[in-house]
Design an enzyme around this catalytic site. Structure first.
Site, PDB file in Angstrom:
ATOM      1  N   ASP A  35      95.776  16.458  84.960  1.00 47.02           N
ATOM      2  CA  ASP A  35      96.016  15.788  83.675  1.00 47.02           C
ATOM      3  C   ASP A  35      97.292  16.211  82.964  1.00 47.02           C
ATOM      4  OD1 ASP A  35      95.391  18.332  82.562  1.00 47.02           O
ATOM      5  OD2 ASP A  35      93.264  17.788  82.377  1.00 47.02           O
TER       6      ASP A  35
ATOM      7  N   HIS B 221      95.617  19.930  93.267  1.00 44.41           N
ATOM      8  CA  HIS B 221      95.074  18.595  93.560  1.00 44.41           C
ATOM      9  C   HIS B 221      96.022  17.479  93.126  1.00 44.41           C
ATOM     10  CE1 HIS B 221      90.650  20.199  93.814  1.00 44.41           C
ATOM     11  NE2 HIS B 221      91.395  20.538  94.850  1.00 44.41           N
TER      12      HIS B 221
ATOM     13  N   CYS C  86     106.898   0.743  97.736  1.00 49.02           N
ATOM     14  CA  CYS C  86     107.887   1.808  97.952  1.00 49.02           C
ATOM     15  C   CYS C  86     109.276   1.209  98.187  1.00 49.02           C
ATOM     16  CB  CYS C  86     107.474   2.651  99.156  1.00 49.02           C
ATOM     17  SG  CYS C  86     108.723   3.848  99.637  1.00 49.02           S
TER      18      CYS C  86
ATOM     19  N   GLU D  13      78.370  26.687  82.093  1.00 51.12           N
ATOM     20  CA  GLU D  13      77.063  26.919  82.729  1.00 51.12           C
ATOM     21  C   GLU D  13      77.334  27.599  84.061  1.00 51.12           C
ATOM     22  OE1 GLU D  13      75.467  23.002  83.427  1.00 51.12           O
ATOM     23  OE2 GLU D  13      77.207  22.429  84.624  1.00 51.12           O
TER      24      GLU D  13
HETATM   25  C1  BJW Z   1      83.096  23.740  80.901  1.00 48.85           C
HETATM   26  C2  BJW Z   1      83.337  23.068  79.744  1.00 48.85           C
HETATM   27  C3  BJW Z   1      83.981  23.789  78.763  1.00 48.85           C
HETATM   28  C4  BJW Z   1      82.376  21.703  80.980  1.00 48.85           C
HETATM   29  N1  BJW Z   1      84.322  25.057  78.984  1.00 48.85           N
HETATM   30  N2  BJW Z   1      83.422  24.999  81.102  1.00 48.85           N
HETATM   31  C5  BJW Z   1      84.085  23.624 103.099  1.00 48.85           C
HETATM   32  C6  BJW Z   1      82.733  23.376 103.011  1.00 48.85           C
HETATM   33  C7  BJW Z   1      82.275  22.097 102.712  1.00 48.85           C
HETATM   34  C8  BJW Z   1      83.138  21.035 102.518  1.00 48.85           C
HETATM   35  C9  BJW Z   1      84.484  21.282 102.600  1.00 48.85           C
HETATM   36  C10 BJW Z   1      84.940  22.564 102.901  1.00 48.85           C
HETATM   37  N3  BJW Z   1      86.287  22.517 102.926  1.00 48.85           N
HETATM   38  C11 BJW Z   1      86.673  21.247 102.633  1.00 48.85           C
HETATM   39  C12 BJW Z   1      85.602  20.479 102.439  1.00 48.85           C
HETATM   40  C13 BJW Z   1      85.613  19.026 102.093  1.00 48.85           C
HETATM   41  C14 BJW Z   1      85.939  18.737 100.646  1.00 48.85           C
HETATM   42  C15 BJW Z   1      84.897  19.395  99.744  1.00 48.85           C
HETATM   43  O1  BJW Z   1      85.156  20.362  99.068  1.00 48.85           O
HETATM   44  N4  BJW Z   1      83.726  18.832  99.686  1.00 48.85           N
HETATM   45  C16 BJW Z   1      82.671  19.370  98.814  1.00 48.85           C
HETATM   46  C17 BJW Z   1      82.304  18.303  97.789  1.00 48.85           C
HETATM   47  C18 BJW Z   1      81.535  19.856  99.632  1.00 48.85           C
HETATM   48  N5  BJW Z   1      87.272  19.180 100.298  1.00 48.85           N
HETATM   49  C19 BJW Z   1      88.332  18.451 100.562  1.00 48.85           C
HETATM   50  O2  BJW Z   1      88.233  17.371 101.128  1.00 48.85           O
HETATM   51  C20 BJW Z   1      89.680  18.996 100.165  1.00 48.85           C
HETATM   52  N6  BJW Z   1      90.551  18.913 101.282  1.00 48.85           N
HETATM   53  C21 BJW Z   1      90.482  19.777 102.306  1.00 48.85           C
HETATM   54  O3  BJW Z   1      89.876  20.821 102.227  1.00 48.85           O
HETATM   55  O4  BJW Z   1      91.192  19.390 103.422  1.00 48.85           O
HETATM   56  C22 BJW Z   1      90.850  20.016 104.659  1.00 48.85           C
HETATM   57  C23 BJW Z   1      89.436  19.572 105.094  1.00 48.85           C
HETATM   58  C24 BJW Z   1      89.020  18.272 104.901  1.00 48.85           C
HETATM   59  C25 BJW Z   1      87.729  17.891 105.287  1.00 48.85           C
HETATM   60  C26 BJW Z   1      86.848  18.829 105.847  1.00 48.85           C
HETATM   61  C27 BJW Z   1      87.302  20.137 106.035  1.00 48.85           C
HETATM   62  C28 BJW Z   1      88.614  20.514 105.649  1.00 48.85           C
HETATM   63  C29 BJW Z   1      90.314  18.142  99.078  1.00 48.85           C
HETATM   64  C30 BJW Z   1      89.575  18.194  97.795  1.00 48.85           C
HETATM   65  C31 BJW Z   1      90.195  17.242  96.799  1.00 48.85           C
HETATM   66  C32 BJW Z   1      89.396  17.154  95.515  1.00 48.85           C
HETATM   67  N7  BJW Z   1      89.825  16.036  94.790  1.00 48.85           N
HETATM   68  C33 BJW Z   1      89.221  15.773  93.483  1.00 48.85           C
HETATM   69  C34 BJW Z   1      89.613  14.332  93.004  1.00 48.85           C
HETATM   70  C35 BJW Z   1      91.053  14.146  92.927  1.00 48.85           C
HETATM   71  C36 BJW Z   1      91.641  14.648  91.625  1.00 48.85           C
HETATM   72  C37 BJW Z   1      91.414  13.690  90.498  1.00 48.85           C
HETATM   73  O5  BJW Z   1      91.278  12.480  90.702  1.00 48.85           O
HETATM   74  O6  BJW Z   1      91.399  14.181  89.371  1.00 48.85           O
HETATM   75  O7  BJW Z   1      89.589  16.773  92.561  1.00 48.85           O
HETATM   76  S1  BJW Z   1      87.453  15.842  93.476  1.00 48.85           S
HETATM   77  C38 BJW Z   1      87.288  16.507  91.870  1.00 48.85           C
HETATM   78  O8  BJW Z   1      86.627  17.773  92.014  1.00 48.85           O
HETATM   79  C39 BJW Z   1      88.717  16.793  91.394  1.00 48.85           C
HETATM   80  C40 BJW Z   1      88.562  18.162  90.825  1.00 48.85           C
HETATM   81  O9  BJW Z   1      89.829  18.802  90.800  1.00 48.85           O
HETATM   82  C41 BJW Z   1      87.577  18.801  91.760  1.00 48.85           C
HETATM   83  C42 BJW Z   1      86.882  20.021  91.201  1.00 48.85           C
HETATM   84  O10 BJW Z   1      86.072  19.669  90.132  1.00 48.85           O
HETATM   85  P1  BJW Z   1      85.954  20.653  88.877  1.00 48.85           P
HETATM   86  O11 BJW Z   1      87.274  20.819  88.269  1.00 48.85           O
HETATM   87  O12 BJW Z   1      85.245  21.869  89.303  1.00 48.85           O
HETATM   88  O13 BJW Z   1      85.089  19.760  87.876  1.00 48.85           O
HETATM   89  P2  BJW Z   1      83.491  19.600  87.766  1.00 48.85           P
HETATM   90  O14 BJW Z   1      83.216  18.402  86.954  1.00 48.85           O
HETATM   91  O15 BJW Z   1      82.853  19.657  89.099  1.00 48.85           O
HETATM   92  O16 BJW Z   1      83.018  20.905  86.992  1.00 48.85           O
HETATM   93  C43 BJW Z   1      83.418  21.181  85.676  1.00 48.85           C
HETATM   94  C44 BJW Z   1      82.737  22.475  85.248  1.00 48.85           C
HETATM   95  O17 BJW Z   1      83.194  22.800  83.958  1.00 48.85           O
HETATM   96  C45 BJW Z   1      81.196  22.377  85.169  1.00 48.85           C
HETATM   97  O18 BJW Z   1      80.618  23.507  85.797  1.00 48.85           O
HETATM   98  C46 BJW Z   1      80.904  22.387  83.669  1.00 48.85           C
HETATM   99  O19 BJW Z   1      79.705  23.052  83.333  1.00 48.85           O
HETATM  100  C47 BJW Z   1      82.076  23.150  83.148  1.00 48.85           C
HETATM  101  N8  BJW Z   1      82.442  22.818  81.786  1.00 48.85           N
HETATM  102  N9  BJW Z   1      82.814  21.751  79.890  1.00 48.85           N
HETATM  103  C48 BJW Z   1      84.007  25.611  80.213  1.00 48.85           C
HETATM  104  N10 BJW Z   1      84.242  23.207  77.578  1.00 48.85           N
END
Ligand code: BJW
Length: 249
Positions: free
Chosen positions: A102, A117, A147, A222
């Site tokens: 953002d 990301h 492009c 949390e």
């Molecule tokens: C507060 C609050 C306040 C609220 N104060 N706190 C190993 C094991 C299993 C799977 C995989 C693995 N390695 C890779 C994978 C696959 C995959 C993955 O992780 N899958 C899982 C879902 C299981 N990963 C990938 O594909 C990644 N690529 C990769 O590893 O390539 C190699 C590979 C590929 C495939 C297989 C193996 C290897 C790429 C990941 C890309 C993530 N992209 C996104 C979307 C794009 C960005 C966008 O559009 O904005 O990124 S997904 C989304 O999740 C976004 C975020 O950056 C990301 C993380 O989310 P985040 O920031 O943690 O948000 P929330 O909503 O989940 O949590 C917010 C937290 O804040 C909560 O806990 C609230 O309680 C808290 N909160 N208010 C403090 N005020």
């Protein structure tokens, strides 16, 4: 005896910070996995995967265009400012890795910043390796941007958001920069804030830091999926907790 609830930063300490969507929640930007978050109203597969873009690029551009519009109306909050102030204090002993796209850390003044990301305001070609360009436009179909570099070679390639979607590799240079920072630290503190610990490889950074002897902190509203991996967990909103925690560090 240092207070166990302070980071106890001294001149030998380097701090690696990882932020997630929760850090921007108090700025008014929805998180992903909460009720009312992005993944409640959008399918990850449709809007945040290469396959989704191939199937329906207009839907994907609409999703990111609306997020651009929203982010431009939001301001950095005290959590972002506290991290910028910590960077001013530590200089090169500070690195901020953010999963957020953002731009709010940059707008708060953070400079030692790795956007693992991607960035909502960068656009790149879906085909060629032309450098991503700054783009605040909203792109709604059917006239999606193409492009110019590919067009000169007679090819019609769509531009896409410079975002790391599921199944895509993170930029290895970003991961190397984070690794080098951890390796160079004499004493390392790892601080994660506002992230659910559900997405890899970011969720594994705490383990990589611990393997280098780091003291690890989680600030989150949390428990996260990987809370057990941290030495310290401070539960609460990052806009309140980070300024307090870092002021006494
Ligand atoms: C507060 C609050 C306040 C609220 N104060 N706190 C190993 C094991 C299993 C799977 C995989 C693995 N390695 C890779 C994978 C696959 C995959 C993955 O992780 N899958 C899982 C879902 C299981 N990963 C990938 O594909 C990644 N690529 C990769 O590893 O390539 C190699 C590979 C590929 C495939 C297989 C193996 C290897 C790429 C990941 C890309 C993530 N992209 C996104 C979307 C794009 C960005 C966008 O559009 O904005 O990124 S997904 C989304 O999740 C976004 C975020 O950056 C990301 C993380 O989310 P985040 O920031 O943690 O948000 P929330 O909503 O989940 O949590 C917010 C937290 O804040 C909560 O806990 C609230 O309680 C808290 N909160 N208010 C403090 N005020």
């Amino acid at each position: 005896m240092p207070n166990p609830e302070t980071l106890a930063l001294d001149d030998d300490t380097s701090v690696l910070v990882l932020t997630g969507a929760g850090v921007s929640a108090e700025s008014g930007i929805p998180t992903f996995r909460a009720a009312g978050g992005f993944w409640e109203s959008h399918s990850i597969e449709q809007v945040a995967s290469p396959g989704g873009f191939a199937r329906d690029p207009a839907l994907v551009w609409r999703f990111y265009s609306e997020r651009r519009q929203k982010a431009l109306t939001c301001l950095p909050n005290p959590g972002h400012h506290a991290l910028r102030a910590l960077e001013e204090r530590l200089g090169d002993r500070f690195l901020l890795a953010t999963q957020n796209v953002d731009d709010l850390h940059r707008r708060a003044g953070s400079q030692r910043l790795v956007e693992i990301h991607g960035n909502l305001f960068l656009t790149r070609c879906s085909h060629c390796a032309a450098t991503p360009v700054r783009d605040e436009e909203e792109h709604f179909g059917p006239d999606l941007p193409r492009c110019p570099a590919c067009a000169r070679g007679g090819r019609e390639s769509l531009l896409r958001p410079h975002i790391v979607w599921f199944g895509e590799m993170l930029d290895p240079r970003h991961l190397e920069r984070i690794d080098r920072f951890m390796d160079a630290a004499r004493r390392l503190v790892f601080l994660a804030a506002g992230t659910s610990g559900a997405v890899w490889p970011a969720a594994g950074m705490v383990n990589a830091a611990r393997a280098r002897g780091a003291t690890t902190w989680l600030v989150n509203a949390e428990a996260a999926e990987n809370t057990a991996a941290f030495h310290h967990f401070v539960e609460g909103p990052s806009g309140l907790v980070l300024p307090a925690l870092l002021k006494t560090a």
